[in-house]
Design a protein around this motif. Sequence first.
Motif, PDB file in Angstrom:
ATOM      1  N   LEU A  59       0.828  -1.202   0.000  1.00 14.98           N
ATOM      2  CA  LEU A  59       0.000   0.000   0.000  1.00 14.98           C
ATOM      3  C   LEU A  59       0.865   1.256   0.000  1.00 14.98           C
ATOM      4  O   LEU A  59       0.660   2.160  -0.821  1.00 14.98           O
ATOM      5  CB  LEU A  59      -0.934  -0.009   1.218  1.00 14.98           C
ATOM      6  CG  LEU A  59      -1.823   1.216   1.373  1.00 14.98           C
ATOM      7  CD1 LEU A  59      -2.819   1.300   0.207  1.00 14.98           C
ATOM      8  CD2 LEU A  59      -2.563   1.164   2.697  1.00 14.98           C
ATOM      9  N   LEU A  60       1.843   1.302   0.886  1.00 16.05           N
ATOM     10  CA  LEU A  60       2.702   2.482   0.969  1.00 16.05           C
ATOM     11  C   LEU A  60       3.464   2.721  -0.331  1.00 16.05           C
ATOM     12  O   LEU A  60       3.518   3.858  -0.828  1.00 16.05           O
ATOM     13  CB  LEU A  60       3.681   2.331   2.135  1.00 16.05           C
ATOM     14  CG  LEU A  60       3.082   2.386   3.535  1.00 16.05           C
ATOM     15  CD1 LEU A  60       4.106   1.962   4.578  1.00 16.05           C
ATOM     16  CD2 LEU A  60       2.527   3.770   3.841  1.00 16.05           C
ATOM     17  N   ALA A  61       4.052   1.672  -0.876  1.00  9.76           N
ATOM     18  CA  ALA A  61       4.826   1.833  -2.113  1.00  9.76           C
ATOM     19  C   ALA A  61       3.927   2.289  -3.264  1.00  9.76           C
ATOM     20  O   ALA A  61       4.316   3.158  -4.046  1.00  9.76           O
ATOM     21  CB  ALA A  61       5.539   0.529  -2.463  1.00  9.76           C
ATOM     22  N   SER A  62       2.732   1.704  -3.359  1.00  7.48           N
ATOM     23  CA  SER A  62       1.831   2.083  -4.458  1.00  7.48           C
ATOM     24  C   SER A  62       1.319   3.513  -4.312  1.00  7.48           C
ATOM     25  O   SER A  62       0.932   4.149  -5.293  1.00  7.48           O
ATOM     26  CB  SER A  62       0.656   1.108  -4.560  1.00  7.48           C
ATOM     27  OG  SER A  62      -0.205   1.230  -3.446  1.00  7.48           O
ATOM     28  N   GLU A  63       1.337   4.036  -3.083  1.00  8.26           N
ATOM     29  CA  GLU A  63       0.940   5.429  -2.834  1.00  8.26           C
ATOM     30  C   GLU A  63       2.133   6.385  -2.910  1.00  8.26           C
ATOM     31  O   GLU A  63       2.018   7.557  -2.565  1.00  8.26           O
ATOM     32  CB  GLU A  63       0.282   5.541  -1.453  1.00  8.26           C
ATOM     33  CG  GLU A  63      -1.049   4.842  -1.368  1.00  8.26           C
ATOM     34  CD  GLU A  63      -1.653   4.867   0.027  1.00  8.26           C
ATOM     35  OE1 GLU A  63      -0.917   5.146   1.016  1.00  8.26           O
ATOM     36  OE2 GLU A  63      -2.854   4.596   0.139  1.00  8.26           O
ATOM     37  N   LYS A  64       3.281   5.837  -3.340  1.00  7.26           N
ATOM     38  CA  LYS A  64       4.511   6.626  -3.453  1.00  7.26           C
ATOM     39  C   LYS A  64       4.934   7.228  -2.112  1.00  7.26           C
ATOM     40  O   LYS A  64       5.426   8.347  -2.036  1.00  7.26           O
ATOM     41  CB  LYS A  64       4.380   7.694  -4.531  1.00  7.26           C
ATOM     42  CG  LYS A  64       4.203   7.104  -5.922  1.00  7.26           C
ATOM     43  CD  LYS A  64       4.193   8.192  -6.967  1.00  7.26           C
ATOM     44  CE  LYS A  64       4.184   7.583  -8.347  1.00  7.26           C
ATOM     45  NZ  LYS A  64       5.505   7.340  -8.881  1.00  7.26           N
ATOM     46  N   ASN A  65       4.765   6.420  -1.070  1.00  3.54           N
ATOM     47  CA  ASN A  65       5.113   6.831   0.282  1.00  3.54           C
ATOM     48  C   ASN A  65       6.388   6.095   0.696  1.00  3.54           C
ATOM     49  O   ASN A  65       6.379   4.878   0.866  1.00  3.54           O
ATOM     50  CB  ASN A  65       3.958   6.502   1.231  1.00  3.54           C
ATOM     51  CG  ASN A  65       4.196   6.973   2.643  1.00  3.54           C
ATOM     52  OD1 ASN A  65       5.327   7.149   3.068  1.00  3.54           O
ATOM     53  ND2 ASN A  65       3.107   7.149   3.370  1.00  3.54           N
ATOM     54  N   LYS A  66       7.478   6.838   0.845  1.00  4.55           N
ATOM     55  CA  LYS A  66       8.774   6.243   1.180  1.00  4.55           C
ATOM     56  C   LYS A  66       8.810   5.605   2.570  1.00  4.55           C
ATOM     57  O   LYS A  66       9.791   4.959   2.932  1.00  4.55           O
ATOM     58  CB  LYS A  66       9.888   7.284   1.082  1.00  4.55           C
ATOM     59  CG  LYS A  66      10.348   7.537  -0.328  1.00  4.55           C
ATOM     60  CD  LYS A  66      11.168   6.369  -0.817  1.00  4.55           C
ATOM     61  CE  LYS A  66      11.947   6.726  -2.057  1.00  4.55           C
ATOM     62  NZ  LYS A  66      12.772   5.631  -2.524  1.00  4.55           N
ATOM     63  N   GLU A  67       7.748   5.762   3.344  1.00  5.36           N
ATOM     64  CA  GLU A  67       7.682   5.124   4.659  1.00  5.36           C
ATOM     65  C   GLU A  67       7.789   3.602   4.542  1.00  5.36           C
ATOM     66  O   GLU A  67       8.120   2.927   5.508  1.00  5.36           O
ATOM     67  CB  GLU A  67       6.378   5.507   5.371  1.00  5.36           C
ATOM     68  CG  GLU A  67       6.309   5.044   6.807  1.00  5.36           C
ATOM     69  CD  GLU A  67       4.993   5.400   7.472  1.00  5.36           C
ATOM     70  OE1 GLU A  67       4.554   4.608   8.321  1.00  5.36           O
ATOM     71  OE2 GLU A  67       4.419   6.459   7.158  1.00  5.36           O
ATOM     72  N   TYR A  68       7.555   3.073   3.345  1.00  7.49           N
ATOM     73  CA  TYR A  68       7.683   1.624   3.164  1.00  7.49           C
ATOM     74  C   TYR A  68       9.078   1.141   3.546  1.00  7.49           C
ATOM     75  O   TYR A  68       9.248   0.018   4.017  1.00  7.49           O
ATOM     76  CB  TYR A  68       7.297   1.188   1.749  1.00  7.49           C
ATOM     77  CG  TYR A  68       8.333   1.396   0.677  1.00  7.49           C
ATOM     78  CD1 TYR A  68       9.340   0.454   0.460  1.00  7.49           C
ATOM     79  CD2 TYR A  68       8.304   2.512  -0.149  1.00  7.49           C
ATOM     80  CE1 TYR A  68      10.290   0.640  -0.535  1.00  7.49           C
ATOM     81  CE2 TYR A  68       9.248   2.696  -1.148  1.00  7.49           C
ATOM     82  CZ  TYR A  68      10.239   1.759  -1.334  1.00  7.49           C
ATOM     83  OH  TYR A  68      11.182   1.936  -2.313  1.00  7.49           O
ATOM     84  N   GLU A  69      10.078   2.003   3.389  1.00 11.37           N
ATOM     85  CA  GLU A  69      11.447   1.615   3.719  1.00 11.37           C
ATOM     86  C   GLU A  69      11.605   1.318   5.215  1.00 11.37           C
ATOM     87  O   GLU A  69      12.318   0.388   5.593  1.00 11.37           O
ATOM     88  CB  GLU A  69      12.428   2.697   3.266  1.00 11.37           C
ATOM     89  CG  GLU A  69      12.475   2.828   1.756  1.00 11.37           C
ATOM     90  CD  GLU A  69      13.267   4.027   1.269  1.00 11.37           C
ATOM     91  OE1 GLU A  69      13.472   4.987   2.064  1.00 11.37           O
ATOM     92  OE2 GLU A  69      13.688   4.005   0.101  1.00 11.37           O
ATOM     93  N   SER A  70      10.938   2.085   6.063  1.00  5.46           N
ATOM     94  CA  SER A  70      11.028   1.821   7.505  1.00  5.46           C
ATOM     95  C   SER A  70      10.268   0.559   7.887  1.00  5.46           C
ATOM     96  O   SER A  70      10.642  -0.133   8.844  1.00  5.46           O
ATOM     97  CB  SER A  70      10.543   3.029   8.317  1.00  5.46           C
ATOM     98  OG  SER A  70       9.180   3.262   8.101  1.00  5.46           O
ATOM     99  N   VAL A  71       9.221   0.234   7.153  1.00  8.66           N
ATOM    100  CA  VAL A  71       8.473  -1.003   7.422  1.00  8.66           C
ATOM    101  C   VAL A  71       9.324  -2.214   7.033  1.00  8.66           C
ATOM    102  O   VAL A  71       9.317  -3.234   7.733  1.00  8.66           O
ATOM    103  CB  VAL A  71       7.108  -1.013   6.697  1.00  8.66           C
ATOM    104  CG1 VAL A  71       6.372  -2.326   6.940  1.00  8.66           C
ATOM    105  CG2 VAL A  71       6.256   0.166   7.156  1.00  8.66           C
ATOM    106  N   ILE A  72      10.084  -2.098   5.960  1.00 10.42           N
ATOM    107  CA  ILE A  72      11.006  -3.181   5.592  1.00 10.42           C
ATOM    108  C   ILE A  72      12.002  -3.408   6.729  1.00 10.42           C
ATOM    109  O   ILE A  72      12.284  -4.553   7.098  1.00 10.42           O
ATOM    110  CB  ILE A  72      11.758  -2.866   4.279  1.00 10.42           C
ATOM    111  CG1 ILE A  72      10.807  -2.919   3.091  1.00 10.42           C
ATOM    112  CG2 ILE A  72      12.914  -3.851   4.064  1.00 10.42           C
ATOM    113  CD1 ILE A  72      11.425  -2.497   1.776  1.00 10.42           C
ATOM    114  N   GLU A  73      12.522  -2.331   7.283  1.00  6.30           N
ATOM    115  CA  GLU A  73      13.469  -2.454   8.402  1.00  6.30           C
ATOM    116  C   GLU A  73      12.811  -3.108   9.613  1.00  6.30           C
ATOM    117  O   GLU A  73      13.448  -3.901  10.315  1.00  6.30           O
ATOM    118  CB  GLU A  73      14.061  -1.094   8.771  1.00  6.30           C
ATOM    119  CG  GLU A  73      15.124  -0.626   7.815  1.00  6.30           C
ATOM    120  CD  GLU A  73      16.262  -1.633   7.672  1.00  6.30           C
ATOM    121  OE1 GLU A  73      16.825  -2.083   8.691  1.00  6.30           O
ATOM    122  OE2 GLU A  73      16.595  -1.971   6.524  1.00  6.30           O
TER     123      GLU A  73
END
Length: 135
Positions: free
Chosen positions: A50-64
């Motif tokens: 969801l975050l990546a498809s919304e162009k929200n870089k917060e996805y990187e912290s979720v990966i961590e």
Amino acid sequence: MKVLKFGGTSVGSAVAIRSVREILVNQEGRIIAVFSALSGTTDLLSRLLLLASEKNKEYESVIEEIKERHLSLAGVLLDSDSYDGYLRSLNRHISQLNGILEGIFRLGEVTIRSTDLVLSFGELMSLDLMEPVLK
């Protein structure tokens, strides 16, 4: 032959994983063990999509967050050699996941195929953790 499936809660903590190990060690005959993603991981992977498809870089912290949850369990369950091997495997999965999510981020859309691919990483990371636990 028995097939035993362990859901996310069964592989969601060090105590639960040790219980799974005991169940498997005490089985007679041939068995097949199937492991789900660690408890909560599929939800986090869905959030990544969801975050990546919304162009929200917060996805990187979720990966961590996903990586740290797996490493935390590995640190409790594995000896140093097994931990190092798991870390290499986990880093490969995280790198692949990052690449896929970067593509989703750039496109701003997610497909059924990319959803299935991203969600499959939960099981892959879980299986890679369970393998040395069971040796």
